[in-house]
Design an enzyme around this catalytic site. Sequence first.
Site, PDB file in Angstrom:
ATOM      1  N   GLY A 184     164.091  -3.401  -1.703  1.00 59.00           N
ATOM      2  CA  GLY A 184     165.527  -3.236  -1.874  1.00 59.00           C
ATOM      3  C   GLY A 184     166.148  -2.289  -0.867  1.00 59.00           C
ATOM      4  N   HIS A 240     177.012  11.056   7.288  1.00 59.90           N
ATOM      5  CA  HIS A 240     175.971  10.142   7.757  1.00 59.90           C
ATOM      6  C   HIS A 240     175.309   9.441   6.569  1.00 59.90           C
ATOM      7  CE1 HIS A 240     172.387   8.674   9.848  1.00 59.90           C
ATOM      8  NE2 HIS A 240     173.094   8.836  10.974  1.00 59.90           N
ATOM      9  N   ASP A 287     171.409  10.909   6.633  1.00 59.05           N
ATOM     10  CA  ASP A 287     171.247  12.361   6.583  1.00 59.05           C
ATOM     11  C   ASP A 287     171.973  13.004   5.411  1.00 59.05           C
ATOM     12  OD1 ASP A 287     169.759  12.127   8.872  1.00 59.05           O
ATOM     13  OD2 ASP A 287     171.429  12.636  10.214  1.00 59.05           O
ATOM     14  N   THR A 343     158.877 -26.290 -45.121  1.00 55.14           N
ATOM     15  CA  THR A 343     157.766 -25.920 -44.255  1.00 55.14           C
ATOM     16  C   THR A 343     157.292 -27.191 -43.570  1.00 55.14           C
ATOM     17  OG1 THR A 343     156.152 -26.212 -46.048  1.00 55.14           O
ATOM     18  CG2 THR A 343     157.055 -23.996 -45.737  1.00 55.14           C
ATOM     19  N   HIS A 344     156.965 -27.111 -42.293  1.00 58.00           N
ATOM     20  CA  HIS A 344     156.627 -28.303 -41.489  1.00 58.00           C
ATOM     21  C   HIS A 344     157.790 -29.290 -41.438  1.00 58.00           C
ATOM     22  CE1 HIS A 344     152.297 -27.174 -41.464  1.00 58.00           C
ATOM     23  NE2 HIS A 344     152.570 -26.730 -42.675  1.00 58.00           N
ATOM     24  N   SER A 404     182.135 -35.721 -28.104  1.00 61.55           N
ATOM     25  CA  SER A 404     181.716 -36.884 -27.335  1.00 61.55           C
ATOM     26  C   SER A 404     182.877 -37.448 -26.549  1.00 61.55           C
ATOM     27  CB  SER A 404     181.155 -37.961 -28.274  1.00 61.55           C
ATOM     28  OG  SER A 404     180.894 -39.155 -27.567  1.00 61.55           O
ATOM     29  N   SER A 405     182.565 -37.957 -25.360  1.00 64.36           N
ATOM     30  CA  SER A 405     183.585 -38.607 -24.538  1.00 64.36           C
ATOM     31  C   SER A 405     183.744 -40.075 -24.909  1.00 64.36           C
ATOM     32  CB  SER A 405     183.202 -38.488 -23.055  1.00 64.36           C
ATOM     33  OG  SER A 405     181.965 -39.155 -22.819  1.00 64.36           O
ATOM     34  N   LYS A 443     183.466 -37.198 -33.222  1.00 60.52           N
ATOM     35  CA  LYS A 443     182.169 -36.530 -33.247  1.00 60.52           C
ATOM     36  C   LYS A 443     182.339 -35.053 -32.893  1.00 60.52           C
ATOM     37  CE  LYS A 443     177.403 -37.479 -31.853  1.00 60.52           C
ATOM     38  NZ  LYS A 443     176.923 -36.117 -31.609  1.00 60.52           N
ATOM     39  N   VAL A 444     181.711 -34.193 -33.673  1.00 64.30           N
ATOM     40  CA  VAL A 444     181.735 -32.755 -33.427  1.00 64.30           C
ATOM     41  C   VAL A 444     180.297 -32.244 -33.413  1.00 64.30           C
ATOM     42  CG1 VAL A 444     182.536 -30.503 -34.228  1.00 64.30           C
ATOM     43  CG2 VAL A 444     183.974 -32.526 -34.559  1.00 64.30           C
ATOM     44  N   ASN A 445     179.961 -31.469 -32.393  1.00 67.59           N
ATOM     45  CA  ASN A 445     178.579 -31.019 -32.200  1.00 67.59           C
ATOM     46  C   ASN A 445     178.441 -29.507 -32.409  1.00 67.59           C
ATOM     47  OD1 ASN A 445     177.815 -33.653 -31.487  1.00 67.59           O
ATOM     48  ND2 ASN A 445     178.336 -33.299 -29.340  1.00 67.59           N
ATOM     49  N   GLU A 489     173.753 -24.629 -29.507  1.00 66.05           N
ATOM     50  CA  GLU A 489     173.175 -25.266 -28.319  1.00 66.05           C
ATOM     51  C   GLU A 489     173.288 -24.346 -27.105  1.00 66.05           C
ATOM     52  OE1 GLU A 489     175.212 -28.957 -27.923  1.00 66.05           O
ATOM     53  OE2 GLU A 489     174.039 -29.963 -29.485  1.00 66.05           O
TER      54      GLU A 489
END
Length: 464
Positions: A103, A127, A130, A185-186, A316-317, A322-324, A329
Amino acid sequence: MPVKDSKFRTEKDSMGELNVPADALYGAQTQRAIDNFPISGLTLPRPFIQALGLIKAACAQANAELGLLAGDTESAIVQACMSVAAGEYDTHFPVDVFQTGSGTSTNMNANEVIARLASSLMESDVHPNDHVNMSQSSNDVIPTAIHVSACLQADRALKPALAHLVEVLQDKAELYGKHVKTGRTHLMDAMPVTLEQELGAWAQQIAYCEERLDHALGRMSQLAQGGTAVGSGVNADSGFGVMVAQRLEGLTGFPFQSKLNKFEGLSSQDSAVEMSGQLKTLAVSLMKISNDLRWMNSGPLAGLGEISLPSLQPGSSIMPGKVNPVIPESVTMVCAQVMGNDTTITIAGQAGNFQLNVMLPVIAYNLLQSIELLANASRALADKAIAGFTVNEDVLQDALSKNPMLVTAMNRIVGYEKGAEIAKAAYTSGRPILEVAKEMTDLDDEQLRRLLDPSRLVHGGLQD
């Protein structure tokens, strides 16, 4: 030879003359770095430049107290440093992140800018080497700047964001705490839990991340300044490092200390690697929480549909309406970036060859980016996802009534094998477990309702 052009001025360093833009505050060594490293267009971030300004100011104060720097020179340097720290001259720090591994180019960039500003204030020459770089080396300034910038950003941005996230989770747990839902679970139906238990687990994850961060900051607060070139402190007073740490604490309010072993401070970046590891752990926690929210919100018809996250934008286009779950995300992408940054920092941490690590700029860049991303993502998750979600109680109750795993509460009475028969029959028929258990056992209605009451099971429930 430099070309005569009104847009440029001629600067000189130990390697000779070259042209520098006429309005640039930096000098020859910075220009050489600009010419040598047209790599990414990425520059070291604002918090790092702020740290450089603060460090140079603290060094000037210490040198003046030691009688090495005249009072008027110190005053001019400190004034210039504080303006750099405040962000007034960020455009004059153009050196690419992917530069010399120590650096040095960035350190000289700071020295040149501060010297020019201070010279203008004094109307006499200050300087860059210096005066501004007195008692210092790039080899201790840059490691110190990594520690100072990371500590300040973590303390001022990330820790408050995490505390806010915990508070929002706790508030939400209290609001919806008594709602009982099917545990999983799983990704398969399991014993019931309350939303208070589920959100409380998330809050505890983040609280632990706060604790881990504090432990890492304890070592990040220890500074290498005073080690100069290799850790021996050549050309610096023996008390210089301690004096600089004290002055940095005075300038920032953060409890910085001088490293006892400066050789370790220059040759390794283990503390930065450790801190990055704790940031990665936080990313893992945020990834888990975000994905749980996405699953719980999934649907609204063909998914779990347990909660409804705030509707923030069309999803969505091509599919109207649609709502996400855009915030979770976004947060998961932040988490992926932080995990990648940690890998880079881990590799860079191994680049401590003998007395110096030679991947310092990329460590600084990635560490500070991770802190910033996690702070912003934590607040977005708290304010734009968790604070505003609502619970779909009818969905929770419908799934809970048909949950065949409630039969686990009958194990001690009917046995595992009989319980498995009841669970399979309930699942196959799609009927509530209570109805099926009535038909397949001799237990009366009152006993069955008590055994299969989800509100009892969330607290263990098998005791009488």
